[in-house]
Design a protein around this motif. Structure first.
Motif, PDB file in Angstrom:
ATOM      1  N   SER A 144       1.057  -1.150  -0.545  1.00 33.34           N
ATOM      2  CA  SER A 144      -0.637   0.160  -0.061  1.00 33.34           C
ATOM      3  C   SER A 144       1.031   1.153   0.327  1.00 33.34           C
ATOM      4  O   SER A 144       1.835   1.170   0.548  1.00 33.34           O
ATOM      5  CB  SER A 144      -0.780  -0.200   0.903  1.00 33.34           C
ATOM      6  OG  SER A 144      -1.438  -0.907   1.151  1.00 33.34           O
ATOM      7  N   ARG A 154      -3.659   5.625  -0.456  1.00 36.23           N
ATOM      8  CA  ARG A 154      -4.334   5.450  -1.924  1.00 36.23           C
ATOM      9  C   ARG A 154      -4.238   4.787  -2.440  1.00 36.23           C
ATOM     10  O   ARG A 154      -5.177   4.480  -3.815  1.00 36.23           O
ATOM     11  CB  ARG A 154      -3.728   7.384  -2.244  1.00 36.23           C
ATOM     12  CG  ARG A 154      -2.395   7.446  -2.835  1.00 36.23           C
ATOM     13  CD  ARG A 154      -3.164   8.769  -4.196  1.00 36.23           C
ATOM     14  NE  ARG A 154      -1.647   8.346  -5.114  1.00 36.23           N
ATOM     15  CZ  ARG A 154      -1.343   9.560  -5.163  1.00 36.23           C
ATOM     16  NH1 ARG A 154      -1.798  10.307  -5.629  1.00 36.23           N
ATOM     17  NH2 ARG A 154      -0.024   9.343  -6.250  1.00 36.23           N
ATOM     18  N   THR A 155      -3.040   3.932  -2.745  1.00 38.92           N
ATOM     19  CA  THR A 155      -3.023   2.779  -4.410  1.00 38.92           C
ATOM     20  C   THR A 155      -3.133   1.347  -3.085  1.00 38.92           C
ATOM     21  O   THR A 155      -1.457   1.469  -2.485  1.00 38.92           O
ATOM     22  CB  THR A 155      -2.571   3.233  -4.789  1.00 38.92           C
ATOM     23  OG1 THR A 155      -2.615   4.323  -5.535  1.00 38.92           O
ATOM     24  CG2 THR A 155      -2.278   1.950  -6.092  1.00 38.92           C
ATOM     25  N   VAL A 157      -1.624  -2.590  -3.890  1.00 35.61           N
ATOM     26  CA  VAL A 157      -0.842  -2.838  -5.512  1.00 35.61           C
ATOM     27  C   VAL A 157      -0.303  -4.590  -5.096  1.00 35.61           C
ATOM     28  O   VAL A 157       0.255  -4.986  -3.546  1.00 35.61           O
ATOM     29  CB  VAL A 157       0.510  -2.584  -6.495  1.00 35.61           C
ATOM     30  CG1 VAL A 157      -0.414  -0.572  -6.507  1.00 35.61           C
ATOM     31  CG2 VAL A 157       1.454  -2.260  -5.153  1.00 35.61           C
ATOM     32  N   THR A 173      -2.120  -3.319  -9.700  1.00 36.43           N
ATOM     33  CA  THR A 173      -2.886  -2.943  -8.953  1.00 36.43           C
ATOM     34  C   THR A 173      -4.154  -3.191  -8.616  1.00 36.43           C
ATOM     35  O   THR A 173      -4.947  -3.834  -9.714  1.00 36.43           O
ATOM     36  CB  THR A 173      -3.819  -1.456  -9.596  1.00 36.43           C
ATOM     37  OG1 THR A 173      -2.320  -0.582 -10.293  1.00 36.43           O
ATOM     38  CG2 THR A 173      -4.498  -1.051  -8.378  1.00 36.43           C
ATOM     39  N   GLU A 176      -7.753   1.130  -5.030  1.00 38.10           N
ATOM     40  CA  GLU A 176      -6.956   2.462  -4.610  1.00 38.10           C
ATOM     41  C   GLU A 176      -7.830   2.143  -2.949  1.00 38.10           C
ATOM     42  O   GLU A 176      -7.469   3.663  -2.275  1.00 38.10           O
ATOM     43  CB  GLU A 176      -7.884   3.705  -5.378  1.00 38.10           C
ATOM     44  CG  GLU A 176      -8.217   4.230  -6.592  1.00 38.10           C
ATOM     45  CD  GLU A 176      -6.226   3.581  -7.252  1.00 38.10           C
ATOM     46  OE1 GLU A 176      -5.555   5.074  -6.037  1.00 38.10           O
ATOM     47  OE2 GLU A 176      -5.887   3.127  -7.731  1.00 38.10           O
TER      48      GLU A 176
END
Length: 227
Positions: A144, A154-155, A157, A173, A176
């Motif tokens: 993250s 915010r992401t 993966v 990904t 979010e």
């Protein structure tokens, strides 16, 4: 060969909690509370082979993330980042010596949250859920990402790093939303598919379930929906 039953052997550990046996059945990983060390014992004799001092960790051992390499030579584990809300990294331990390597050190050790406006291009990574590739050469995990000027993490993966450390590669990904890939994952024996679970805070989210990453195409797909 087909496994067969046999006598159950009871063993006594000098201290600590048994976590996981190595794939070759020769070694046992033991966590010594309160987060003091991670040790390896010889299964046949129950003598201590090695111990790693965990005082170098920033936010304690995540016991459920301790996972052996397929060749039984090393262990990978992460820290309790999403429990303590402090930054944690991904670690590799040499089973024979107890030597530790931080393979995803981001030079950040503070709280997970908003970075200050004057942080420039600063960022940190919350890395959990390590899984070894079948050849024991790489570790695939959940990352993250937070970037300064954004609303915190915010992401999420799927990432991968060499077992010796180095550049981290992003494979795909996930979301979010941070940390939704949080539980144990695993590669298929042929190393072509990576299976992982996604769990959103909203129990009605249709994307919660078991997902698969296809190495050949780089694509992800929902395999089984959570009920």
């Amino acid at each position: 060969d087909t496994p067969v039953g046999g006598p159950v052997r009871s063993v006594d550990l000098p201290e600590g909690r048994a976590v996981s046996m190595s794939p070759d059945g020769r070694s046992l990983a033991v966590a010594v509370p309160p987060q003091d060390s991670l040790c390896v014992y010889d299964v046949a004799t129950m003598t201590q082979v090695s111990c790693a001092d965990l005082s170098v960790l920033n936010t304690m051992l995540r016991i459920e993330d301790v996972v052996w390499s397929p060749d039984s030579s090393r262990l990978a584990f992460s820290e309790r980042t999403f429990v303590t809300f402090k930054d944690g990294d991904l670690w590799v331990m040499e089973a024979a010596t107890g030597a530790l390597t931080n393979v995803t050190d981001d030079n950040y050790r503070d709280a997970i949250g908003l970075l200050p406006d004057d942080a420039g291009d600063a960022q940190f990574f919350a890395d959990v859920s390590p899984a070894w590739t079948p050849d024991s050469q790489f570790i695939t995990f959940s990352r993250s990402i937070a970037v300064s000027g954004a609303d915190g993490v915010r992401t999420n993966v799927i990432a991968q790093v060499s077992a010796g450390g180095g550049e981290v590669e992003t494979l795909a990904t996930v979301s979010e939303t941070p940390g939704v890939f949080y539980y144990r994952a695993q590669w298929s024996p042929d190393g072509q598919r990576f299976y992982y679970s996604v769990t959103y805070p909203d129990r009605d989210n249709p994307d919660s379930g078991i997902w698969v990453f296809e190495k050949a195409t780089g694509q992800t797909s929902l395999l089984a929906v959570s009920d």
